[in-house]
Design a protein around this motif. Structure first.
Motif, PDB file in Angstrom:
ATOM      1  N   ASP A 165       3.232  -3.476 -14.854  1.00 29.99           N
ATOM      2  CA  ASP A 165       3.519  -4.778 -14.259  1.00 29.99           C
ATOM      3  C   ASP A 165       2.306  -5.494 -13.692  1.00 29.99           C
ATOM      4  O   ASP A 165       2.437  -6.540 -13.043  1.00 29.99           O
ATOM      5  CB  ASP A 165       4.567  -4.615 -13.147  1.00 29.99           C
ATOM      6  N   GLY A 166       1.110  -4.939 -13.890  1.00 35.18           N
ATOM      7  CA  GLY A 166      -0.073  -5.637 -13.390  1.00 35.18           C
ATOM      8  C   GLY A 166      -0.438  -5.214 -11.977  1.00 35.18           C
ATOM      9  O   GLY A 166      -0.673  -4.040 -11.699  1.00 35.18           O
ATOM     10  N   GLU A 167      -0.457  -6.168 -11.074  1.00 33.43           N
ATOM     11  CA  GLU A 167      -0.939  -5.930  -9.716  1.00 33.43           C
ATOM     12  C   GLU A 167       0.110  -5.262  -8.828  1.00 33.43           C
ATOM     13  O   GLU A 167       1.286  -5.613  -8.836  1.00 33.43           O
ATOM     14  CB  GLU A 167      -1.358  -7.256  -9.086  1.00 33.43           C
ATOM     15  N   ILE A 168      -0.346  -4.279  -8.038  1.00 37.17           N
ATOM     16  CA  ILE A 168       0.471  -3.609  -7.025  1.00 37.17           C
ATOM     17  C   ILE A 168      -0.158  -3.905  -5.671  1.00 37.17           C
ATOM     18  O   ILE A 168      -1.335  -3.605  -5.451  1.00 37.17           O
ATOM     19  CB  ILE A 168       0.522  -2.083  -7.250  1.00 37.17           C
ATOM     20  N   LEU A 169       0.613  -4.481  -4.751  1.00 38.16           N
ATOM     21  CA  LEU A 169       0.100  -4.862  -3.433  1.00 38.16           C
ATOM     22  C   LEU A 169       0.827  -4.078  -2.344  1.00 38.16           C
ATOM     23  O   LEU A 169       2.052  -3.996  -2.337  1.00 38.16           O
ATOM     24  CB  LEU A 169       0.302  -6.365  -3.201  1.00 38.16           C
ATOM     25  N   ALA A 170       0.057  -3.491  -1.419  1.00 39.21           N
ATOM     26  CA  ALA A 170       0.650  -2.699  -0.344  1.00 39.21           C
ATOM     27  C   ALA A 170       1.281  -3.563   0.731  1.00 39.21           C
ATOM     28  O   ALA A 170       2.226  -3.141   1.396  1.00 39.21           O
ATOM     29  CB  ALA A 170      -0.407  -1.791   0.279  1.00 39.21           C
ATOM     30  N   GLY A 171       0.784  -4.749   0.991  1.00 33.30           N
ATOM     31  CA  GLY A 171       1.351  -5.591   2.046  1.00 33.30           C
ATOM     32  C   GLY A 171       0.905  -5.139   3.423  1.00 33.30           C
ATOM     33  O   GLY A 171      -0.211  -4.647   3.619  1.00 33.30           O
ATOM     34  N   SER A 172       1.808  -5.230   4.394  1.00 35.58           N
ATOM     35  CA  SER A 172       1.456  -4.948   5.787  1.00 35.58           C
ATOM     36  C   SER A 172       1.645  -3.482   6.170  1.00 35.58           C
ATOM     37  O   SER A 172       1.375  -3.101   7.300  1.00 35.58           O
ATOM     38  CB  SER A 172       2.303  -5.827   6.723  1.00 35.58           C
ATOM     39  N   THR A 173       2.131  -2.659   5.266  1.00 30.34           N
ATOM     40  CA  THR A 173       2.310  -1.231   5.540  1.00 30.34           C
ATOM     41  C   THR A 173       1.766  -0.405   4.369  1.00 30.34           C
ATOM     42  O   THR A 173       1.611  -0.917   3.257  1.00 30.34           O
ATOM     43  CB  THR A 173       3.795  -0.867   5.743  1.00 30.34           C
ATOM     44  N   ASN A 174       1.495   0.855   4.647  1.00 28.46           N
ATOM     45  CA  ASN A 174       1.037   1.742   3.577  1.00 28.46           C
ATOM     46  C   ASN A 174       2.120   1.868   2.500  1.00 28.46           C
ATOM     47  O   ASN A 174       3.313   1.904   2.813  1.00 28.46           O
ATOM     48  CB  ASN A 174       0.709   3.125   4.124  1.00 28.46           C
ATOM     49  N   LEU A 175       1.697   1.946   1.261  1.00 28.22           N
ATOM     50  CA  LEU A 175       2.631   2.000   0.150  1.00 28.22           C
ATOM     51  C   LEU A 175       2.477   3.321  -0.591  1.00 28.22           C
ATOM     52  O   LEU A 175       1.376   3.666  -1.051  1.00 28.22           O
ATOM     53  CB  LEU A 175       2.372   0.843  -0.820  1.00 28.22           C
ATOM     54  N   VAL A 177       2.599  16.691  -2.801  1.00 30.27           N
ATOM     55  CA  VAL A 177       1.348  15.931  -2.881  1.00 30.27           C
ATOM     56  C   VAL A 177       1.669  14.552  -3.442  1.00 30.27           C
ATOM     57  O   VAL A 177       2.455  14.432  -4.393  1.00 30.27           O
ATOM     58  CB  VAL A 177       0.321  16.647  -3.783  1.00 30.27           C
ATOM     59  N   ASN A 178       1.076  13.523  -2.836  1.00 27.60           N
ATOM     60  CA  ASN A 178       1.304  12.164  -3.331  1.00 27.60           C
ATOM     61  C   ASN A 178       0.107  11.283  -2.999  1.00 27.60           C
ATOM     62  O   ASN A 178      -0.756  11.648  -2.197  1.00 27.60           O
ATOM     63  CB  ASN A 178       2.577  11.564  -2.727  1.00 27.60           C
ATOM     64  N   LEU A 179       0.062  10.130  -3.620  1.00 31.37           N
ATOM     65  CA  LEU A 179      -0.998   9.154  -3.398  1.00 31.37           C
ATOM     66  C   LEU A 179      -0.443   7.947  -2.660  1.00 31.37           C
ATOM     67  O   LEU A 179       0.712   7.548  -2.868  1.00 31.37           O
ATOM     68  CB  LEU A 179      -1.613   8.706  -4.724  1.00 31.37           C
ATOM     69  N   VAL A 180      -1.280   7.370  -1.807  1.00 28.91           N
ATOM     70  CA  VAL A 180      -0.864   6.239  -0.971  1.00 28.91           C
ATOM     71  C   VAL A 180      -1.890   5.114  -1.092  1.00 28.91           C
ATOM     72  O   VAL A 180      -3.107   5.369  -1.102  1.00 28.91           O
ATOM     73  CB  VAL A 180      -0.717   6.668   0.507  1.00 28.91           C
ATOM     74  N   LEU A 181      -1.384   3.902  -1.159  1.00 28.90           N
ATOM     75  CA  LEU A 181      -2.218   2.699  -1.120  1.00 28.90           C
ATOM     76  C   LEU A 181      -2.134   2.124   0.293  1.00 28.90           C
ATOM     77  O   LEU A 181      -1.063   1.724   0.743  1.00 28.90           O
ATOM     78  CB  LEU A 181      -1.717   1.674  -2.145  1.00 28.90           C
ATOM     79  N   PRO A 182      -3.252   2.117   1.041  1.00 31.70           N
ATOM     80  CA  PRO A 182      -3.209   1.636   2.430  1.00 31.70           C
ATOM     81  C   PRO A 182      -2.806   0.166   2.515  1.00 31.70           C
ATOM     82  O   PRO A 182      -2.945  -0.593   1.552  1.00 31.70           O
ATOM     83  CB  PRO A 182      -4.643   1.846   2.924  1.00 31.70           C
ATOM     84  N   GLU A 183      -2.353  -0.216   3.676  1.00 34.80           N
ATOM     85  CA  GLU A 183      -1.880  -1.589   3.901  1.00 34.80           C
ATOM     86  C   GLU A 183      -2.978  -2.596   3.563  1.00 34.80           C
ATOM     87  O   GLU A 183      -4.161  -2.389   3.818  1.00 34.80           O
ATOM     88  CB  GLU A 183      -1.457  -1.771   5.361  1.00 34.80           C
ATOM     89  N   GLY A 184      -2.547  -3.673   2.944  1.00 37.58           N
ATOM     90  CA  GLY A 184      -3.464  -4.757   2.585  1.00 37.58           C
ATOM     91  C   GLY A 184      -4.263  -4.501   1.316  1.00 37.58           C
ATOM     92  O   GLY A 184      -4.982  -5.390   0.857  1.00 37.58           O
ATOM     93  N   LYS A 185      -4.134  -3.312   0.738  1.00 36.02           N
ATOM     94  CA  LYS A 185      -4.896  -2.999  -0.470  1.00 36.02           C
ATOM     95  C   LYS A 185      -4.037  -3.226  -1.704  1.00 36.02           C
ATOM     96  O   LYS A 185      -2.814  -3.332  -1.633  1.00 36.02           O
ATOM     97  CB  LYS A 185      -5.394  -1.547  -0.442  1.00 36.02           C
ATOM     98  N   ARG A 186      -4.720  -3.280  -2.831  1.00 37.97           N
ATOM     99  CA  ARG A 186      -3.981  -3.506  -4.066  1.00 37.97           C
ATOM    100  C   ARG A 186      -4.645  -2.760  -5.214  1.00 37.97           C
ATOM    101  O   ARG A 186      -5.816  -2.390  -5.159  1.00 37.97           O
ATOM    102  CB  ARG A 186      -3.888  -4.997  -4.378  1.00 37.97           C
ATOM    103  N   LEU A 187      -3.863  -2.527  -6.264  1.00 37.44           N
ATOM    104  CA  LEU A 187      -4.342  -1.895  -7.488  1.00 37.44           C
ATOM    105  C   LEU A 187      -3.825  -2.684  -8.677  1.00 37.44           C
ATOM    106  O   LEU A 187      -2.890  -3.494  -8.565  1.00 37.44           O
ATOM    107  CB  LEU A 187      -3.872  -0.440  -7.585  1.00 37.44           C
ATOM    108  N   TYR A 188      -4.402  -2.348  -9.834  1.00 37.69           N
ATOM    109  CA  TYR A 188      -3.962  -3.015 -11.057  1.00 37.69           C
ATOM    110  C   TYR A 188      -3.750  -1.970 -12.143  1.00 37.69           C
ATOM    111  O   TYR A 188      -4.511  -1.001 -12.277  1.00 37.69           O
ATOM    112  CB  TYR A 188      -5.005  -4.041 -11.527  1.00 37.69           C
ATOM    113  N   ASP A 189      -2.701  -2.190 -12.926  1.00 37.12           N
ATOM    114  CA  ASP A 189      -2.462  -1.344 -14.093  1.00 37.12           C
ATOM    115  C   ASP A 189      -1.641  -2.108 -15.109  1.00 37.12           C
ATOM    116  O   ASP A 189      -0.914  -3.067 -14.769  1.00 37.12           O
ATOM    117  CB  ASP A 189      -1.743  -0.048 -13.697  1.00 37.12           C
TER     118      ASP A 189
END
Length: 215
Positions: free
Chosen positions: A93-103, A187-199
């Motif tokens: 889906d493209g961009e993943i955004l964490a927003g105001s909390t960890n995702l 075990v899991n991976l987390v995207l901190p708040e305000g950060k984003r990734l792309y796939d």
């Protein structure tokens, strides 16, 4: 008929007289016979004891063999369970955004999932057996002014956090480490708040793990 009735006692008396004569002629024969009977009884008792011991040893051997077979079966099961390896892409889906909390990052595109220890619905890997596992991730973000950051957690505790920032081109970060896990550890991976990734379909962002060896 009367003659036969009178003959029977006479025959018995003759037999008794013969026996008394045999004993008189050889007085040791009766004693030897008694000793022989005793020896036979002793031999029978010894043979019975040996037989009982053989049965006990056989039962013990059977028990030991059963224990060995059970251990081999457990080992085979553990070997089958220990076949653990997975790789998954993040999204199409493209961009993943964490927003105001960890995702919590859910890598939903299963590429490989031998053993089924990775859950592509929750994003969590759960250790099926005690052992040492290796985990690696690759993450990409399209150019912008913020840092790219990905964190790896074990049982809710931060283990590793990697960040990167480039001013031209895509942000790409990757990291890996070996973890000793108990049965049921996650075990899991987390995207901190305000950060984003792309796939996208090219799998720029992936999560991989496999067991190195059991403990």
């Amino acid at each position: 008929m009367l003659r036969s009735m009178w003959a029977a006692p006479a025959l018995l008396l003759m037999l008794l007289a013969s026996l008394e004569g045999a004993v008189a002629e050889d007085p040791m024969s009766l004693t030897e016979l008694i000793e022989l009977v005793k020896e036979l009884k002793a031999g029978q008792s010894s043979l019975k004891a040996e037989l009982d011991q053989a049965k006990l040893e056989l039962r013990t051997a059977d028990t030991e063999h059963e224990a060995e077979i059970a251990a081999l079966k457990r080992k085979l099961v553990d070997m089958e369970i220990s076949k653990v390896a997975f790789s998954a892409g993040l999204t199409n889906d493209g961009e993943i955004l964490a927003g105001s909390t960890n995702l919590n990052l859910v890598f939903s595109k299963e590429i490989t999932n031998v053993g089924g220890a990775y859950n592509s619905v929750t994003g969590f890997f759960t250790a099926p057996i005690k052992g040492v596992y290796y985990f690696r991730f690759n993450a990409m973000d399209r150019p912008h002014s913020s840092w790219t950051n990905v964190q790896l957690f074990k049982n809710g505790q931060l283990v590793m956090s990697l960040s990167d920032k480039v001013y031209q081109g895509h942000n790409n970060i990757s990291g890996g480490l070996a973890l000793q896990l108990e049965v049921g550890d996650v075990v899991n991976l987390v995207l901190p708040e305000g950060k984003r990734l792309y796939d996208d379909k090219n799998n720029h962002s992936t999560f991989t793990g496999f067991q190195l060896f059991a403990l």
